[in-house]
Structure formats: structure tokens, C-alpha cells
Design a protein around this motif. Structure first.
Motif, short mmCIF file in Angstrom:
data_model
loop_
_atom_site.label_atom_id
_atom_site.label_comp_id
_atom_site.label_asym_id
_atom_site.label_seq_id
_atom_site.Cartn_x
_atom_site.Cartn_y
_atom_site.Cartn_z
N LEU A 281 0.80 -1.26 0.09
CA LEU A 281 -0.05 0.00 0.11
C LEU A 281 0.82 1.21 -0.11
N CYS A 282 2.07 1.23 0.69
CA CYS A 282 2.90 2.28 0.71
C CYS A 282 4.42 1.89 0.18
N ALA A 283 4.47 1.82 -1.06
CA ALA A 283 5.58 1.06 -1.59
C ALA A 283 7.08 1.89 -1.58
N GLY A 284 6.72 3.27 -1.69
CA GLY A 284 8.18 3.97 -1.92
C GLY A 284 9.00 3.72 -0.96
N PRO A 285 10.53 3.80 -1.32
CA PRO A 285 10.92 3.57 -2.52
C PRO A 285 11.08 2.25 -3.16
N GLY A 286 10.65 1.32 -2.41
CA GLY A 286 10.44 -0.12 -3.22
C GLY A 286 11.20 -1.15 -2.79
N GLY A 287 12.07 -0.93 -1.55
CA GLY A 287 12.77 -2.23 -1.00
C GLY A 287 12.02 -3.31 -0.73
N LYS A 288 10.90 -3.16 -0.14
CA LYS A 288 10.38 -4.30 0.26
C LYS A 288 9.18 -4.53 -0.97
N ALA A 289 8.79 -3.73 -1.85
CA ALA A 289 8.20 -4.29 -2.94
C ALA A 289 9.06 -5.38 -3.92
N ASN A 306 1.63 0.19 -4.47
CA ASN A 306 0.93 1.50 -4.57
C ASN A 306 1.75 2.64 -3.83
N GLU A 307 1.75 3.94 -4.37
CA GLU A 307 2.77 4.80 -3.71
C GLU A 307 2.01 6.24 -4.17
N LEU A 308 2.08 7.21 -2.74
CA LEU A 308 1.39 8.41 -2.92
C LEU A 308 2.06 9.54 -3.71
N HIS A 309 3.39 9.28 -3.94
CA HIS A 309 4.09 10.32 -4.65
C HIS A 309 4.87 9.60 -5.65
N LYS A 310 4.66 10.73 -6.84
CA LYS A 310 5.00 10.12 -8.21
C LYS A 310 6.67 9.93 -7.89
N HIS A 311 7.18 10.93 -7.52
CA HIS A 311 8.73 10.76 -7.66
C HIS A 311 9.13 9.54 -6.98
N ARG A 312 8.54 9.06 -5.60
CA ARG A 312 8.67 7.80 -5.16
C ARG A 312 8.39 6.60 -5.77
N ALA A 313 7.31 6.75 -6.60
CA ALA A 313 6.71 5.66 -7.43
C ALA A 313 7.82 5.02 -8.46
N GLY A 333 -1.24 6.83 -5.75
CA GLY A 333 -2.57 7.07 -5.10
C GLY A 333 -2.65 6.98 -3.65
N ASP A 334 -3.58 7.47 -3.25
CA ASP A 334 -3.60 7.76 -1.81
C ASP A 334 -4.19 6.30 -1.19
N GLY A 335 -3.25 5.57 -0.34
CA GLY A 335 -3.59 4.36 0.42
C GLY A 335 -5.09 4.52 1.03
N ARG A 336 -5.18 5.61 1.70
CA ARG A 336 -6.42 5.68 2.47
C ARG A 336 -7.72 5.49 1.64
N THR A 337 -7.60 5.68 0.56
CA THR A 337 -8.85 5.88 -0.16
C THR A 337 -8.81 4.99 -1.40
N LEU A 353 1.17 -3.16 4.93
CA LEU A 353 1.22 -1.62 4.79
C LEU A 353 2.31 -1.31 5.65
N ASP A 354 3.37 -0.60 4.99
CA ASP A 354 4.72 -0.24 5.75
C ASP A 354 4.41 1.06 5.85
N ALA A 355 4.06 1.58 6.96
CA ALA A 355 3.42 2.75 7.42
C ALA A 355 4.27 3.84 7.45
N PRO A 356 4.37 5.26 6.97
CA PRO A 356 5.15 6.32 7.61
C PRO A 356 5.21 6.18 8.90
N CYS A 357 6.18 6.41 9.62
CA CYS A 357 6.52 6.46 11.09
C CYS A 357 7.40 7.19 11.56
C1 LIG Z 1 7.97 3.59 5.23
S1 LIG Z 1 7.90 4.50 3.85
C2 LIG Z 1 7.69 2.78 2.92
C3 LIG Z 1 8.92 1.98 2.58
C4 LIG Z 1 8.57 0.95 1.49
N1 LIG Z 1 7.78 -0.01 1.86
C5 LIG Z 1 10.29 0.26 1.16
O1 LIG Z 1 10.51 -0.75 1.86
O2 LIG Z 1 11.02 0.72 0.33
C6 LIG Z 1 6.37 4.86 3.57
C7 LIG Z 1 5.90 5.22 2.21
O3 LIG Z 1 4.55 5.50 2.32
C8 LIG Z 1 4.33 6.82 1.43
N2 LIG Z 1 2.71 7.31 1.75
C9 LIG Z 1 2.74 8.26 2.69
N3 LIG Z 1 1.43 8.53 2.77
C10 LIG Z 1 0.72 7.99 1.84
C11 LIG Z 1 -0.53 7.69 1.48
N4 LIG Z 1 -1.40 8.26 2.00
N5 LIG Z 1 -0.84 6.70 0.55
C12 LIG Z 1 0.26 5.84 0.28
N6 LIG Z 1 1.61 6.29 0.58
C13 LIG Z 1 1.74 6.92 1.34
C14 LIG Z 1 5.53 7.66 1.61
O4 LIG Z 1 5.64 8.50 0.47
C15 LIG Z 1 6.60 6.66 1.82
O5 LIG Z 1 7.01 6.18 0.51
#
Ligand SMILES: C[S@@+](CC[C@H](N)C(=O)[O-])C[C@H]1O[C@@H](n2cnc3c(N)ncnc32)[C@H](O)[C@@H]1O
Length: 469
Positions: A281-289, A306-313, A333-337, A353-357
Motif C-alpha cells: 500500500l505504501c511502496a516507495g522507494p520499493g525495497g520491500k516491494a 501503490n505509492e502516494l508520491h509520483k517521484h517515489r513511485a 494514489g492515496d492508500g487511505r482511499t 502496510l509499511d506505514a510512514p512512521c
Molecule cells: C515507510 S515508507 C515505505 C518504505 C517501503 N515499503 C520500502 O520498503 O521501500 C512509507 C511510504 O508511504 C508513502 N505514503 C505516505 N502517505 C501515503 C498515503 N496516504 N498513501 C500511500 N503512500 C503513502 C510515503 O511517501 C513513503 O514512500
């Protein structure tokens, strides 16, 4: 800069050493511009013409000083006999650099003192440089063991542990709570915090179906060794990961072994029914993906990243370049919706869900990170984590699994949010005990995984697995 001779008269004025000046410049950029030391260091070294062994010295001086700032400040305050805030910030940085050379580098004491005073004189003037000399001499006169005893002996144990381990007090409290200890100076609390002062080694991940740990080890020769925790992880003992062929072509990536481990555990949990569509759901920068795509591929499943920010996608795409386009798709896209979009609601069998933290679990990676973090950010992060969890619930099918991961041991973004999720959302917690038989000290009392640098040699990753009811 003053033209006067250094008043003690024990040697003539001379130009300060460029490596130390460069280190001071980086400290100033971090303090004044909120710069990331690792991002500005190379350019700063170049600006000062510092290279080779001098560059290695400046790097160690910069990172070590940033890391141990809290401890050095405790010594400086006691030795200067005045509150730190009454010291000029640039002078304080000079003093911190002096402390690191005196206490934690193999620099002869006389050189640490004289060279630091030279720096002070060059960037300020004679008067302040005398203060630097006096304070550093006071610090040097007391043996390191005596300093430690003095600091540990103060009545406020939270402050004592914060100073000894060089952390903000709120982080000491968070780590104590996560470890379930009752006192701030419990042995394990101090060990956990001290582990953040040891820089992490470079760790590589052998991406499933593209390579194996054995192949990666062969490729690295005597530069690599198998790392603890994950079956995919390899420590690079020497060399530049950017030069490793497997990293260049995407069969392997630079990734903490704890990140690899929680991904491995999540993908290994048996699932009843179909197991073909996976979502990050929150893939950027993609290590776990990249790991997930490999694991998915090995069981005939496909990953949606899926990733919210284009540059991180775009970084995700870069990380997945070695896989076939049939193995994954990337969406922005926004993982919340996300479930509001056609066909996404209840579509996935597994959702990571590797959440921003707060990133409190990776403090050993960024020397200055602990001073930049603000406990007030947690409320906002917790709200985002909660809304993403709800988004994940909407995307997963009934009976499907959600892996909730944070790179943090802070209870508000780990066990607390998970117990709230179990209470308020259609979720049940999967007990991970069978997955961690080899690693029992990673299991929390509620059946989640919490890794620790001091126990497992990895970042402090957290994993809870939830099944949708
Ligand atoms: C902890 S990082 C994920 C790291 C990633 N799983 C990896 O292993 O490389 C959290 C990611 O969630 C993204 N993010 C933040 N808010 C988001 C949202 N509402 N929907 C989807 N992604 C979101 C951030 O841009 C960030 O890339």
C-alpha cells in the motif's frame, strides 16, 4: 578572524586543518539549514579540498560528533559552568568536535586540543578560542570513567540515561516503554539506546527468484558474510554496494536485515483460499516491494505497488527493474482511499502496510536524526497510520491478511495502534509465535514481532499480522 597571536604563547598562530573545518561546516549546515549530514558531506569535503584519509577522518568526526552530541553537551555544560544556551552555537559545535576527538577518536590529546583551538580562532576570534581551550582542558583533566560516574550519579535517571547514551529524554522514555522496563536506567534500556551509537553495516537483500543468498555471497567473495535474521540478507563487510553487479542490475538491493525479515515472515503465513493478488500500500522507494514481487512470483501471485508520491513511485520502478512486467504493476494514489477506485475494494489476498512512521527504529543510520525528531509529530503520524490501516482493511478480502509494519518500537505506532485496530475494525491478530521459533526474543506478549538493534543486529522493525474477519 583575529590577527593576534594565541595568547598562551605556546605556539604561533597557524591555519586550521581543512578536515576539521569541513566537519564544522557540516555541523553548521545541519543546525542552521536542517541539512542531512549524509547528503551534504561529500560536497562540503570537496569545497574544502579534503580527500583520501583526511576525508575518512572528517567523516568519522562529523558523524560521531552528531551522534554523541547529547553526551558531549553534558560534559561541556558542566565544564563551562554555564548553561549551553549561553554559548554561541558555532562555538558549541567547535567544542563538540573537540570532545569527539578527545574521547572517541584516536587523536593524541595535544593535537585534539591544539587543532580544535585553531579552528575556534579561525572561525571566531581570540577570546572565544580561549574559552574552547579552557573547557576542553577541563574535560580532558577528568578521566572518562569519572565523567560517566558523575553523569550516572545524578538523581534524575531519565536525564542521566539520556546524557550517557546521547539521546533526547523523550526517546529514552519511548524505548523504556517499548521494552516494558520499569526504570529509565535498566540495563537493557541503556543497551538498546547505546546500540544506536554504533553505525549500521551495509546490508544487502538477495531478491527471491532473481538470486539467492549463496549466489550473492559467492559474488561478494571475502567482502560479504551472511547476516542475522533474514534468510535473504548479506552483510557487506567492505567495498561499495554500488559496484556490486547484482545491485547494479537489480537482483539485489541495499536493505536492512530487519526489513527483509518482517517481509519474509509476512509472506510465509499460510492463507486459506486464493493467494494471487498482493498489495504493497505504501511502496516507495520499493525495497520491500522488490522482495514481495520475488516472493509473489515464487507462488504464482502478482504484486501491486501503490505509492502516494509520483517521484517515489519512480524509485519503486527502479527497484523492480529486474522483474518481468507481468510480475507487478505500479500505481500512484492515496492508500487511505484506494478502495474507492474501481475493482480495488476487497480485491487483495495480502496487503502490506509499511506505514510512514517516526523512524525511531533506525536512529543508528542517520547520525543527527534523533535530534531532529519531535514527539509532537507522533499524533499526526498516528492519525495517518490509522487511516492507512482502514484503507488496507477496505482493500483486503475477507480472510485475507494485512501485514502492518513500522520502523519504530514506539508503542503509539506499534502495539497500541494494533490493539485499537483489533478493537474497532473487522480484524483479528495472527499470533506470530510459530514463525519466530528461532527468534523467541523477537516476539511481543501479544504475538507481534519487535526487532531490536542490540538483540538482533537489525533496525527496530515492528510487524503485526491481522486477518480480516
Ligand atoms: C515507510 S515508507 C515505505 C518504505 C517501503 N515499503 C520500502 O520498503 O521501500 C512509507 C511510504 O508511504 C508513502 N505514503 C505516505 N502517505 C501515503 C498515503 N496516504 N498513501 C500511500 N503512500 C503513502 C510515503 O511517501 C513513503 O514512500
Amino acid at each position: 578572524m583575529s590577527d593576534k597571536k594565541y595568547s598562551s604563547g605556546y605556539r604561533a598562530k597557524r591555519k586550521a586543518d581543512s578536515a576539521r573545518l569541513a566537519a564544522l561546516d557540516v555541523l553548521a549546515q545541519v543546525r542552521e539549514e536542517d541539512a542531512y549530514a549524509n547528503l551534504v558531506l561529500a560536497d562540503t569535503l570537496r569545497d574544502y579540498g579534503v580527500e583520501g584519509r583526511d576525508a575518512a577522518f572528517a567523516t568519522e568526526l562529523t558523524y560521531g560528533t552528531l551522534r554523541m552530541r547529547g553526551y558531549y553537551d553534558a560534559l561541556i555544560e558542566r565544564s563551562a559552568s554555564r548553561p549551553l544556551k549561553e554559548l554561541d552555537p558555532l562555538l558549541l559545535d567547535v567544542l563538540r568536535l573537540g570532545c569527539h576527538q578527545l574521547l572517541n577518536m584516536r587523536v593524541p590529546e595535544h593535537a585534539a586540543l591544539a587543532e580544535t583551538v585553531d579552528v575556534a580562532r579561525q572561525v571566531t576570534s581570540d577570546g572565544p578560542s580561549k574559552l574552547v581551550n579552557a573547557v576542553l582542558r577541563t574535560i580532558q583533566r577528568t578521566a572518562p570513567r569519572e565523567w560517566e560516574a558523575l553523569i550516572k550519579g545524578q538523581s534524575d535517571s531519565r536525564k542521566a540515561t539520556a546524557e550517557i547514551t546521547s539521546h533526547p529524554e523523550w526517546v529514552v522514555e519511548a524505548i523504556r516503554d517499548a521494552l516494558g522496563d520499569s526504570s529509565f536506567d535498566a540495563t537493557e534500556v541503556v543497551e538498546a539506546l547505546s546500540a544506536n551509537n554504533i553505525p549500521a553495516k551495509v546490508c544487502l537483500a538477495a531478491r527471491p527468484t532473481l538470486t539467492t543468498r549463496a549466489q550473492l555471497l559467492r559474488e561478494l567473495g571475502d567482502q560479504g558474510s551472511a547476516a542475522q535474521v533474514a534468510s535473504t540478507s548479506v552483510i557487506m563487510d567492505a567495498g561499495d554496494p554500488g559496484r556490486v553487479a547484482a545491485v547494479k542490475d537489480g537482483r539485489a538491493g541495499v536493505q536492512d536485515s530487519g526489513s527483509q525479515y518482517v517481509t519474509e515472515v509476512f509472506t510465509s503465513i499460510p492463507l486459506t483460499g486464493s493467494d494471487r493478488e498482493w498489495l504493497d500500500l505504501c511502496a516507495g522507494p520499493g525495497g520491500k516491494a522488490a522482495l514481495l514481487t520475488g516472493y509473489a512470483r515464487s507462488v504464482g501471485a502478482r504484486l501491486t505497488a501503490n505509492e502516494l508520491h509520483k517521484h517515489r513511485a519512480r524509485l519503486v520502478a527502479q527497484n523492480l527493474k529486474a522483474f518481468s512486467r507481468e510480475d507487478y504493476r505500479i500505481r500512484v494514489g492515496d492508500g487511505r482511499t484506494m478502495a474507492e477506485h474501481d475493482g480495488e475494494r476487497g480485491y487483495y489476498d495480502r496487503v502490506l502496510l509499511d506505514a510512514p512512521c517516526s523512524g525511531l527504529g533506525a536512529l543508528r543510520r542517520r547520525p543527527e536524526a534523533r535530534w531532529r525528531k519531535d514527539p509532537r509529530d507522533l499524533a499526526e503520524l498516528n492519525a495517518l497510520q490509522w487511516n492507512l490501516l482502514r484503507g488496507a482493511v477496505d482493500c483486503v478480502r475477507t480472510g485475507g491478511l494485512i501485514g502492518y509494519i513500522t520502523c519504530s518500537p514506539h508503542l503509539s505506532e506499534t502495539r497500541d495502534i494494533v490493539s485499537q485496530a483489533v478493537a474497532e475494525l473487522p480484524l483479528e491478530l495472527v499470533n506470530l509465535a510459530p514463525q519466530v521459533v528461532d527468534l523467541p526474543d523477537a516476539l511481543t506478549t501479544d504475538g507481534c514481532i519487535q526487532l531490536w538493534p542490540h538483540r538482533h543486529g537489525s533496525d527496530a522493525m515492528f510487524l503485526a499480522v491481522l486477518r480480516k474477519k
